[in-house]
Write a protein that holds these residues in place. Structure first.
Motif, short mmCIF file in Angstrom:
data_model
loop_
_atom_site.label_atom_id
_atom_site.label_comp_id
_atom_site.label_asym_id
_atom_site.label_seq_id
_atom_site.Cartn_x
_atom_site.Cartn_y
_atom_site.Cartn_z
N ARG A 193 -27.82 -7.39 -39.96
CA ARG A 193 -26.88 -6.53 -39.70
C ARG A 193 -25.65 -7.35 -39.09
NH1 ARG A 193 -28.32 -0.70 -37.98
NH2 ARG A 193 -29.71 -0.35 -40.18
N LEU A 194 -25.98 -7.99 -38.09
CA LEU A 194 -25.32 -8.75 -37.67
C LEU A 194 -24.29 -10.26 -37.85
CD1 LEU A 194 -23.90 -9.17 -34.14
CD2 LEU A 194 -26.52 -10.16 -33.65
N TYR A 195 -25.62 -10.75 -38.79
CA TYR A 195 -25.63 -11.80 -39.58
C TYR A 195 -24.19 -11.34 -40.71
CZ TYR A 195 -24.96 -15.36 -43.26
OH TYR A 195 -24.70 -16.46 -43.99
N ILE A 220 -32.50 -14.76 -22.48
CA ILE A 220 -32.90 -15.18 -23.01
C ILE A 220 -34.18 -14.81 -23.60
CG2 ILE A 220 -35.27 -17.14 -23.43
CD1 ILE A 220 -33.81 -18.44 -20.77
N VAL A 221 -34.82 -13.03 -23.62
CA VAL A 221 -35.91 -12.60 -23.94
C VAL A 221 -35.17 -11.76 -24.88
CG1 VAL A 221 -37.69 -13.28 -22.45
CG2 VAL A 221 -36.49 -11.16 -21.97
N ILE A 222 -33.84 -11.63 -24.55
CA ILE A 222 -33.03 -10.23 -24.97
C ILE A 222 -32.69 -10.54 -26.28
CG2 ILE A 222 -31.75 -8.42 -25.01
CD1 ILE A 222 -32.09 -7.72 -22.67
N LEU A 223 -31.99 -11.56 -25.95
CA LEU A 223 -30.87 -12.04 -27.26
C LEU A 223 -31.42 -13.14 -28.18
CD1 LEU A 223 -27.88 -12.77 -24.91
CD2 LEU A 223 -28.42 -11.41 -26.41
N LEU A 245 -32.49 -12.27 -31.66
CA LEU A 245 -31.23 -11.78 -32.22
C LEU A 245 -30.00 -13.21 -32.92
CD1 LEU A 245 -30.31 -8.47 -29.96
CD2 LEU A 245 -31.14 -8.38 -32.50
N LEU A 246 -30.36 -14.12 -31.86
CA LEU A 246 -29.74 -15.22 -32.16
C LEU A 246 -30.43 -16.00 -32.88
CD1 LEU A 246 -27.17 -15.53 -28.37
CD2 LEU A 246 -26.94 -14.50 -30.80
N MET A 247 -31.38 -16.75 -32.78
CA MET A 247 -31.73 -17.25 -33.91
C MET A 247 -31.46 -17.23 -35.17
SD MET A 247 -35.73 -19.41 -33.21
CE MET A 247 -35.05 -20.09 -31.50
N PRO A 248 -31.93 -15.97 -36.21
CA PRO A 248 -32.05 -15.64 -37.21
C PRO A 248 -30.76 -15.79 -37.72
CG PRO A 248 -33.38 -14.34 -36.25
CD PRO A 248 -32.65 -15.09 -34.89
N LEU A 249 -29.33 -15.61 -36.51
CA LEU A 249 -28.03 -15.32 -37.34
C LEU A 249 -28.15 -17.41 -36.84
CD1 LEU A 249 -25.82 -14.01 -37.71
CD2 LEU A 249 -25.73 -13.93 -34.99
N ALA A 250 -28.62 -17.95 -36.07
CA ALA A 250 -28.09 -19.48 -35.67
C ALA A 250 -28.73 -19.96 -36.97
CB ALA A 250 -28.59 -19.82 -34.83
N ALA A 251 -29.84 -20.36 -37.72
CA ALA A 251 -30.89 -20.49 -38.59
C ALA A 251 -30.05 -20.41 -39.59
CB ALA A 251 -31.92 -19.94 -38.55
#
Length: 427
Positions: free
Chosen positions: A304-306, A340-343, A346-352
């Motif tokens: 959803r974020l992406y 680090i552990v929260i974000l 979430l951010l790694m799939p978006l960055a990928a």
């Protein structure tokens, strides 16, 4: 009680001062319970024991706390001063290098402000540096070093990102390499600024002294092998990260307690307890955040974020620039371990989706979060320095503003230039 009401109540408790790990775990429990498998939250804590190499965190933490309680900071400053003190702005460069080295090993920016600031702030003022510059340097300098091995935030990002990274993957040795050049760039930018400020500071009367350098090298002979042990063993693949951590902790323990005898046996339990309190906090946050990540994945939050971000962002650079602003705000409000552990999940799939390498993402995250330590109005180092040096927070905000602008510009360059993070990996 509805899910929305329970989550609202938890956020209210957070605003009233409820510990962050409890808020994270509470949200995870509520969300997973609503999804029908609330017990999954608790199994994440049990699963921490199966994470390969996790023992590196308490071992490196213990080594850092032992160093901070010994006379190692004083010896480090003396050696740096013998090497660099004769340059224009030499003592300020000494402060920059010493703070970066110390933060890399302790992993705690606030500890550096307290431990190194007590040595460096009076020395800078006595040498003729402006008081505002000296305050800003020791406050901002406490955040330097988080990109250098064996920084705990760097290791923690590797633990969180490694299992969820796709292709290309990322490991802790990869991150040790990725952070090296961006970290050095930050030091070079601040050192150039120190030389500019140092134009108006009288040069040390003695200049370079070969005898003092030999004496400082001899005095620091036990500390000098530490970075070589870590960097050589990890980069050459001789030892695993956990084995390097064990070797480092054993070496520091023997040197500080048995060889130098700067920490007595009666002090050792207290130092160990203080180090393990920090480790316990990190593990609580890690377990709670892993549980929260499960709920995020169950609810397809990354997807959803992406979908939301891709409607407004067209390129990897735009994504990373927006991420910079977001992480600066997060760094002001949340400690770096929690962020680090929260974000990261979430951010790694978006960055990928935008083609951002996970190692470069980690460098950008940590570079921004370390600046958040002294970003007004609520950067943690501002309040630590205000208490340590008995100065109003507003004074610290003005003093750190030039450093915020310099490091902010450097972070933009690191963001725009992924090759800086990935050059050593490609080699």
């Amino acid at each position: 009680m509805s899910l929305e009401l329970q989550l609202g109540l938890l956020l209210l408790l957070a605003a009233l001062g409820m510990p962050l790990f409890a808020v994270i775990l509470g949200i995870a429990l509520v969300g997973l319970q609503a999804a029908g498998y609330g017990e999954a939250a608790l199994t994440e804590f049990y699963g921490l024991g199966d994470m390969p190499g996790l023992i590196a965190i308490p071992l490196f933490t213990l080594a850092g706390y032992l160093l901070s309680e010994s006379q190692a900071p004083r010896r480090l400053v003396r050696l740096s001063n013998a090497l660099l003190g004769g340059l224009p702005g030499g003592l300020a460069i000494v402060a920059i290098v010493a703070c970066a080295f110390f933060t890399a090993f302790t992993g705690a920016s606030g500890v550096t402000v307290v431990a190194m600031g007590a040595l460096l702030f009076p020395a800078l003022v006595a040498a003729g540096y402006p008081k505002a510059y000296s305050l800003g340097l020791v406050t901002a300098g406490g955040s330097l070093g988080l990109l250098f091995a064996p920084s705990l935030p760097l290791i923690l990002y590797g633990f969180v990102a490694g299992p969820i990274a796709g292709d290309p993957g990322v490991s802790i040795p990869d991150l040790f390499l990725a952070g090296l050049l961006p970290g050095l760039l930050m030091l070079l930018v601040l050192s150039a600024h120190a030389m500019w400020v140092g134009r108006s500071v009288p040069a040390p009367p003695q200049g370079f002294d070969a005898g003092e350098l030999r004496a400082a090298l001899w005095e620091a002979r036990w500390e000098l092998p530490l970075p070589l042990i870590v960097l050589t063993a990890v980069y050459q693949g001789v030892l695993a990260v956990s084995e390097v951590a064990a070797l480092t902790a054993a070496y520091v323990l023997v040197v500080t307690v048995l060889v130098r005898r700067e920490i007595g046996f009666h002090q050792l339990p207290g130092v160990m307890a203080e180090a393990m309190r920090m480790v316990g906090a990190i593990l609580l946050i890690l377990g709670a955040a892993r549980a929260l990540s499960n709920w995020f994945i169950d609810q397809d939050v990354p997807g959803r974020l992406y979908a939301f971000v891709s409607a407004y962002v067209d390129s990897p650079l735009e994504f990373l620039l927006l991420l910079n602003l977001f992480l600066l705000v997060v760094g002001m409000l949340v400690d770096i371990f929690s962020a680090i552990v929260i974000l990261t999940p979430l951010l790694m799939p978006l960055a990928a989706q935008f083609g951002v390498h996970p190692a470069h993402l980690g460098v950008v995250m940590l570079a921004n979060l370390q600046i958040g330590y002294f970003t007004p109005p609520v950067g943690m180092n501002l309040f630590i320095a205000a208490y340590r040096f008995q100065q109003p927070v507003t004074t610290l905000v003005r003093a750190t503003l030039p450093f915020l602008l310099l490091l902010g510009a450097t972070v933009l360059l690191i963001t725009w230039w992924p090759g800086l993070s990935l050059a050593l990996l490609a080699g």
